[in-house]
Design a protein around this motif. Sequence first.
Motif, short mmCIF file in Angstrom:
data_model
loop_
_atom_site.label_atom_id
_atom_site.label_comp_id
_atom_site.label_asym_id
_atom_site.label_seq_id
_atom_site.Cartn_x
_atom_site.Cartn_y
_atom_site.Cartn_z
N ALA A 145 25.92 33.03 3.67
CA ALA A 145 25.46 32.06 4.46
C ALA A 145 26.73 31.07 5.29
CB ALA A 145 25.25 30.84 3.14
N VAL A 146 27.35 31.60 5.37
CA VAL A 146 28.22 31.09 6.62
C VAL A 146 28.21 31.08 7.75
CG1 VAL A 146 30.53 30.65 7.67
CG2 VAL A 146 30.68 30.45 4.57
N GLN A 147 27.79 32.70 7.83
CA GLN A 147 27.45 33.30 9.86
C GLN A 147 26.08 32.88 9.28
OE1 GLN A 147 27.86 37.23 8.67
NE2 GLN A 147 30.04 37.18 8.76
N PHE A 148 25.06 32.50 8.47
CA PHE A 148 23.60 32.59 8.69
C PHE A 148 23.95 31.00 10.34
CE2 PHE A 148 20.00 29.90 7.90
CZ PHE A 148 18.84 30.39 8.31
N ASN A 149 24.25 29.84 9.59
CA ASN A 149 24.71 28.52 9.53
C ASN A 149 25.28 28.34 10.74
OD1 ASN A 149 24.07 27.22 6.76
ND2 ASN A 149 25.38 26.04 7.26
N GLU A 190 11.09 34.21 3.39
CA GLU A 190 11.25 35.48 4.45
C GLU A 190 11.54 34.54 5.99
OE1 GLU A 190 9.37 38.81 1.90
OE2 GLU A 190 8.14 38.17 2.95
N TYR A 191 11.74 34.16 6.79
CA TYR A 191 12.22 34.02 7.99
C TYR A 191 11.77 34.92 9.31
CZ TYR A 191 16.72 34.49 8.64
OH TYR A 191 18.12 35.85 8.76
N SER A 192 11.64 34.37 10.79
CA SER A 192 12.09 35.28 11.40
C SER A 192 12.51 33.93 12.38
CB SER A 192 10.87 36.30 12.47
OG SER A 192 9.85 34.68 12.18
N ALA A 196 4.69 23.95 21.14
CA ALA A 196 4.85 25.35 22.21
C ALA A 196 5.83 26.61 21.39
CB ALA A 196 3.79 26.01 23.20
N VAL A 197 5.61 27.71 20.00
CA VAL A 197 6.46 28.59 20.23
C VAL A 197 6.22 29.65 21.66
CG1 VAL A 197 7.13 30.22 18.53
CG2 VAL A 197 6.51 28.14 17.95
N TYR A 198 7.62 30.31 21.69
CA TYR A 198 8.25 31.03 22.76
C TYR A 198 8.09 32.37 22.12
CZ TYR A 198 7.22 26.76 25.66
OH TYR A 198 6.44 25.37 26.32
N ALA A 199 8.62 33.38 23.52
CA ALA A 199 8.96 34.45 22.50
C ALA A 199 10.13 34.80 21.39
CB ALA A 199 9.30 34.80 23.97
N ALA A 200 10.42 33.83 21.20
CA ALA A 200 11.54 34.73 19.75
C ALA A 200 10.91 35.38 19.23
CB ALA A 200 11.31 33.13 18.96
N ASP A 201 11.90 36.20 18.63
CA ASP A 201 12.00 37.46 17.77
C ASP A 201 11.10 37.15 16.55
OD1 ASP A 201 11.66 40.00 16.78
OD2 ASP A 201 14.12 39.97 16.25
N ASN A 202 10.05 38.29 15.85
CA ASN A 202 9.50 37.28 15.43
C ASN A 202 9.83 38.29 13.50
OD1 ASN A 202 7.75 35.76 13.02
ND2 ASN A 202 5.93 37.36 13.52
N THR A 203 10.09 39.45 13.43
CA THR A 203 11.05 40.54 13.09
C THR A 203 11.39 39.85 12.14
OG1 THR A 203 11.63 41.54 14.39
CG2 THR A 203 12.57 42.24 12.35
N LYS A 204 10.44 39.65 10.38
CA LYS A 204 10.97 39.47 9.34
C LYS A 204 12.20 40.32 8.79
CE LYS A 204 8.35 40.45 5.72
NZ LYS A 204 7.25 40.55 4.85
N VAL A 205 12.82 38.56 7.85
CA VAL A 205 14.22 39.19 7.54
C VAL A 205 13.70 38.55 6.42
CG1 VAL A 205 16.62 38.36 7.31
CG2 VAL A 205 15.17 39.44 9.63
N GLY A 206 14.69 39.05 5.20
CA GLY A 206 14.53 38.84 3.85
C GLY A 206 16.05 38.13 3.03
N TYR A 207 16.18 36.56 3.30
CA TYR A 207 17.09 35.73 2.91
C TYR A 207 17.58 36.40 1.81
CZ TYR A 207 20.81 32.02 2.09
OH TYR A 207 22.04 31.15 2.19
#
Length: 244
Positions: free
Chosen positions: A45-49, A166-168, A19-30
């Motif tokens: 990229a460093v900050q993404f990690n 695209e991710y969230s 199950a997936v819970y209440a994580a933010d689903n705002t779409k971000v373009g990487y």
Amino acid sequence: MKINTSAALLTAAVMPCTAVYAADNTKVGYGQGTNVDENNRPVDAVQFNSRFGDLDAFALSEDDKRIIITFDQGYENGYTAKILDTLKEKDVQAIFFLTGPYAQTEHDLVQRMIDEGHILGNHGMTHASLPTLSDEDAKKEIMSLHDYVMENYGYEMQYFRCPCGEYSERALETAKNCGYKTLFWSSAYVDWNTNSQPSPAEGLKKLGDAAHGGEILLLHSVSATNAEILGQLIDDFRAKGFEV
């Protein structure tokens, strides 16, 4: 995280989605951005990690001696066999991120990838942007392709790349709960436009100037330029002291 490009060492089983819970689903373009640190790594990229590593999502490998070459396989444009020839000649293993249509229609090429020791990655059954889907459909986007490749090739994929880049937070959590590590990239260029290809010299310079330890390089196999320059690019990376 060390991404090992030896398929034989990738032994962790992919578990059914939980199950997936209440994580933010705002779409971000990487995007990896243009600012770099003292090691020529893109700062974004460093900050993404740092931000998403706990969700098993990465834009860089921690192996600062290696460059990992990846290809997105949306459709076949006649260059993948040449790319595979070059990788075999240079003794390089790559990660090929397949879409559903590619896995379904390019059996010989996919089987060759497996036979020659490359890693198959999951790029979504329909290449749909996960944040635009319901939780159930997002799981299906990942696992229907996972199951297809397992059933038809006997291969269990373990790396996911978000379609469209695209991710969230929720999308990354979904992939993790399906047993996947999500890989973005720390180097890429506009190679996907088949009607406006960079010259070989432009491609080699851009990719060479961006080289850095821990790099995850995104290439597209539909590119005539990539097929032409790949061997020289690998030689250039190695001349700079990187393992490929």
